[in-house]
Design a protein around this motif. Structure first.
Motif, PDB file in Angstrom:
ATOM      1  N   TYR A  83      54.728  39.546  19.364  1.00 28.08           N
ATOM      2  CA  TYR A  83      54.409  39.447  17.942  1.00 28.08           C
ATOM      3  C   TYR A  83      53.575  40.651  17.494  1.00 28.08           C
ATOM      4  O   TYR A  83      52.934  41.324  18.309  1.00 28.08           O
ATOM      5  CB  TYR A  83      53.663  38.132  17.665  1.00 28.08           C
ATOM      6  N   ASP A  84      53.601  40.901  16.190  1.00 33.41           N
ATOM      7  CA  ASP A  84      52.960  42.087  15.645  1.00 33.41           C
ATOM      8  C   ASP A  84      51.445  41.972  15.575  1.00 33.41           C
ATOM      9  O   ASP A  84      50.762  42.953  15.304  1.00 33.41           O
ATOM     10  CB  ASP A  84      53.500  42.384  14.236  1.00 33.41           C
ATOM     11  N   GLY A  85      50.919  40.800  15.791  1.00 32.00           N
ATOM     12  CA  GLY A  85      49.475  40.632  15.736  1.00 32.00           C
ATOM     13  C   GLY A  85      49.094  39.209  16.031  1.00 32.00           C
ATOM     14  O   GLY A  85      49.944  38.330  16.225  1.00 32.00           O
ATOM     15  N   LEU A  86      47.774  38.955  16.056  1.00 36.25           N
ATOM     16  CA  LEU A  86      47.297  37.627  16.414  1.00 36.25           C
ATOM     17  C   LEU A  86      47.621  36.583  15.350  1.00 36.25           C
ATOM     18  O   LEU A  86      47.791  35.407  15.670  1.00 36.25           O
ATOM     19  CB  LEU A  86      45.792  37.681  16.668  1.00 36.25           C
ATOM     20  N   ASP A  87      47.732  36.990  14.085  1.00 31.06           N
ATOM     21  CA  ASP A  87      48.090  36.028  13.041  1.00 31.06           C
ATOM     22  C   ASP A  87      49.502  35.492  13.261  1.00 31.06           C
ATOM     23  O   ASP A  87      49.756  34.290  13.153  1.00 31.06           O
ATOM     24  CB  ASP A  87      47.985  36.678  11.655  1.00 31.06           C
ATOM     25  N   ALA A  88      50.423  36.408  13.575  1.00 27.70           N
ATOM     26  CA  ALA A  88      51.798  35.983  13.841  1.00 27.70           C
ATOM     27  C   ALA A  88      51.863  35.128  15.102  1.00 27.70           C
ATOM     28  O   ALA A  88      52.604  34.137  15.165  1.00 27.70           O
ATOM     29  CB  ALA A  88      52.706  37.205  13.979  1.00 27.70           C
ATOM     30  N   LEU A  89      51.071  35.490  16.117  1.00 29.56           N
ATOM     31  CA  LEU A  89      51.027  34.707  17.348  1.00 29.56           C
ATOM     32  C   LEU A  89      50.479  33.311  17.069  1.00 29.56           C
ATOM     33  O   LEU A  89      50.998  32.310  17.577  1.00 29.56           O
ATOM     34  CB  LEU A  89      50.156  35.421  18.386  1.00 29.56           C
ATOM     35  N   THR A  90      49.434  33.225  16.246  1.00 27.09           N
ATOM     36  CA  THR A  90      48.843  31.945  15.896  1.00 27.09           C
ATOM     37  C   THR A  90      49.859  31.041  15.204  1.00 27.09           C
ATOM     38  O   THR A  90      49.967  29.846  15.506  1.00 27.09           O
ATOM     39  CB  THR A  90      47.627  32.161  14.979  1.00 27.09           C
ATOM     40  N   ALA A  91      50.619  31.603  14.263  1.00 25.40           N
ATOM     41  CA  ALA A  91      51.628  30.819  13.554  1.00 25.40           C
ATOM     42  C   ALA A  91      52.692  30.311  14.519  1.00 25.40           C
ATOM     43  O   ALA A  91      53.159  29.167  14.417  1.00 25.40           O
ATOM     44  CB  ALA A  91      52.261  31.664  12.448  1.00 25.40           C
ATOM     45  N   ALA A  92      53.090  31.156  15.484  1.00 23.30           N
ATOM     46  CA  ALA A  92      54.100  30.738  16.459  1.00 23.30           C
ATOM     47  C   ALA A  92      53.578  29.615  17.338  1.00 23.30           C
ATOM     48  O   ALA A  92      54.295  28.646  17.637  1.00 23.30           O
ATOM     49  CB  ALA A  92      54.517  31.934  17.313  1.00 23.30           C
ATOM     50  N   ILE A  93      52.314  29.714  17.741  1.00 22.90           N
ATOM     51  CA  ILE A  93      51.729  28.665  18.580  1.00 22.90           C
ATOM     52  C   ILE A  93      51.661  27.347  17.813  1.00 22.90           C
ATOM     53  O   ILE A  93      51.926  26.266  18.358  1.00 22.90           O
ATOM     54  CB  ILE A  93      50.333  29.081  19.072  1.00 22.90           C
ATOM     55  N   ALA A  94      51.304  27.421  16.531  1.00 23.52           N
ATOM     56  CA  ALA A  94      51.256  26.208  15.720  1.00 23.52           C
ATOM     57  C   ALA A  94      52.628  25.547  15.630  1.00 23.52           C
ATOM     58  O   ALA A  94      52.758  24.319  15.734  1.00 23.52           O
ATOM     59  CB  ALA A  94      50.728  26.534  14.320  1.00 23.52           C
ATOM     60  N   ALA A  95      53.661  26.364  15.451  1.00 21.23           N
ATOM     61  CA  ALA A  95      55.021  25.822  15.391  1.00 21.23           C
ATOM     62  C   ALA A  95      55.424  25.221  16.745  1.00 21.23           C
ATOM     63  O   ALA A  95      56.054  24.156  16.803  1.00 21.23           O
ATOM     64  CB  ALA A  95      56.001  26.910  14.978  1.00 21.23           C
ATOM     65  N   ASP A  96      55.065  25.892  17.829  1.00 20.83           N
ATOM     66  CA  ASP A  96      55.378  25.379  19.166  1.00 20.83           C
ATOM     67  C   ASP A  96      54.666  24.054  19.419  1.00 20.83           C
ATOM     68  O   ASP A  96      55.228  23.131  20.017  1.00 20.83           O
ATOM     69  CB  ASP A  96      54.958  26.390  20.232  1.00 20.83           C
ATOM     70  N   THR A  97      53.426  23.964  18.962  1.00 25.26           N
ATOM     71  CA  THR A  97      52.659  22.739  19.144  1.00 25.26           C
ATOM     72  C   THR A  97      53.321  21.570  18.426  1.00 25.26           C
ATOM     73  O   THR A  97      53.451  20.465  18.975  1.00 25.26           O
ATOM     74  CB  THR A  97      51.223  22.934  18.636  1.00 25.26           C
ATOM     75  N   ALA A  98      53.772  21.818  17.205  1.00 24.41           N
ATOM     76  CA  ALA A  98      54.454  20.763  16.448  1.00 24.41           C
ATOM     77  C   ALA A  98      55.752  20.352  17.140  1.00 24.41           C
ATOM     78  O   ALA A  98      56.074  19.158  17.236  1.00 24.41           O
ATOM     79  CB  ALA A  98      54.731  21.244  15.024  1.00 24.41           C
ATOM     80  N   ALA A  99      56.510  21.333  17.629  1.00 24.58           N
ATOM     81  CA  ALA A  99      57.767  21.031  18.316  1.00 24.58           C
ATOM     82  C   ALA A  99      57.518  20.258  19.608  1.00 24.58           C
ATOM     83  O   ALA A  99      58.262  19.330  19.953  1.00 24.58           O
ATOM     84  CB  ALA A  99      58.527  22.322  18.604  1.00 24.58           C
ATOM     85  N   ALA A 100      56.459  20.626  20.322  1.00 19.92           N
ATOM     86  CA  ALA A 100      56.133  19.912  21.562  1.00 19.92           C
ATOM     87  C   ALA A 100      55.737  18.471  21.270  1.00 19.92           C
ATOM     88  O   ALA A 100      56.142  17.544  21.988  1.00 19.92           O
ATOM     89  CB  ALA A 100      55.010  20.640  22.296  1.00 19.92           C
ATOM     90  N   ARG A 101      54.948  18.263  20.216  1.00 21.90           N
ATOM     91  CA  ARG A 101      54.557  16.896  19.845  1.00 21.90           C
ATOM     92  C   ARG A 101      55.792  16.035  19.557  1.00 21.90           C
ATOM     93  O   ARG A 101      55.877  14.886  20.001  1.00 21.90           O
ATOM     94  CB  ARG A 101      53.660  16.926  18.609  1.00 21.90           C
TER      95      ARG A 101
END
Length: 342
Positions: free
Chosen positions: A302-320
């Motif tokens: 990812y281009d930066g930590l903000d983009a990484l944070t958004a991806a992690i949030a999406a992954d967390t929702a998908a995992a739940r």
């Protein structure tokens, strides 16, 4: 189960029923072979013994050729292999270093030095594709003839199949590489898992996405090292974590090289528990086992930590979402099993 590094050790049993192999993953084919070994060992009044190698012989030859791409992807760590061998009831494991001297041993010398003089093998069980000795010149016929001459029994176990598919470490690697965790679990006879002691990381997760994570600690992670540079699985997964609390913890995990935040190339399993009942430093040093139940996606840069944070949030929702469905389906299976028993 007793574990020895090499057979030149006074604690090694003087005689044994033996099988030989890498046992990467200890899949259902291995389990069937080990069950037969246990039966034959009990019949003869002998301890069962597994002779395995570290590094993997193909790792060794790939390094010798200067072609690391020829090394196989690793399914399991040595720790996990030993845990599964113990679960199968093996009495003794000898981890033989695979080096130039061993690679150069002719088949007859391997039989004499390792199997007979080193391990006192009275029964030897191998797979249908077993090869050994310098340049893989030895095979089942070689071993069988030596057994007749030297007075030990030799047996061969043919391929083990599940739903018409030959079970092998290669098949498990293919399933993991494809992200087909259900097929991998079918071949292994259990969910694919990696264990290790929780180590300190860079604590970057605490800085990420405090609002998305819903806690002041952000996306706190548990870090487990994978000691091989080519894991058979890689990507982002919905997981369950065992060993930290009485019940398994749901989570989302990344297995790989962390391309956005690190270029060191080391392989790390980073787990963000969706529930965090531990104290701030509660996980460090504990031995955890992480079941990788469902692959969400591949790793990405990812281009930066903000983009990484958004991806992690999406992954967390998908995992739940996945884990909620997984828990419901397994609860239904458990209720059906209970009714069947009644």
């Amino acid at each position: 189960m007793r574990v020895f590094r090499g057979f030149h050790h006074p604690g090694v049993a003087p005689a044994c029923a033996l099988t030989i192999g890498n046992f990467d993953g200890v899949h259902r084919g291995h389990q069937a072979m080990l069950a037969l070994l246990q039966s034959e060992a009990r019949h003869r009044g002998l301890p069962s013994c597994v002779l395995t190698f570290e590094p993997h012989p193909r790792d060794f030859f790939a390094a010798q050729a200067g072609k690391p791409e020829l090394a196989p992807a690793r399914i399991a760590t040595l720790r996990d292999k030993l845990v599964e061998l113990e679960r199968c009831g093996v009495d003794q494991v000898v981890i033989q270093p695979f080096d130039k001297a061993l690679a150069a041993l002719p088949p007859q010398d391997f039989i004499r030095q390792v199997l007979v003089d080193g391990l006192g093998a009275q029964y030897v069980l191998v797979g249908d594709d077993f090869r050994f000795g310098a340049k893989r010149q030895g095979d089942y016929a070689t071993l069988d003839a030596a057994g007749q001459a030297r007075g030990f029994d030799v047996a061969r176990m043919m391929s083990y199949e599940v739903r018409g598919l030959r079970v092998s470490s290669s098949a498990v690697r293919e399933a993991l590489a494809a992200g087909d965790m259900a097929r991998a679990a079918s071949l292994l006879g259990r969910p694919y898992a990696i264990s290790g002691h929780v180590t300190h990381g860079r604590k970057l997760g605490r800085q990420l996405g405090e609002s998305q994570a819903g806690a002041a600690d952000g996306f706190r992670t548990l870090n487990l090292r994978f000691p091989h540079d080519k894991p058979a699985a890689h990507g982002i997964f919905a997981v369950r974590v065992h060993g930290l609390t009485a019940e398994p913890l749901p989570g989302v995990a990344s297995l790989g090289n962390r391309p956005t935040v690190e270029d060191a190339g080391r392989v790390l399993l980073e787990v963000h528990c969706l529930e965090w009942p531990l104290a701030a430093e509660g996980g460090y040093g504990k031995l955890a086992r992480v079941e990788l139940l469902h692959k969400l996606r591949d790793e990405a840069r990812y281009d930066g930590l903000d983009a990484l944070t958004a991806a992690i949030a999406a992954d967390t929702a998908a995992a739940r979402a996945f884990l909620a469905t997984y828990a419901a389906s397994h609860a239904q299976v458990s209720r059906q099993t209970t009714r069947d028993r009644i």
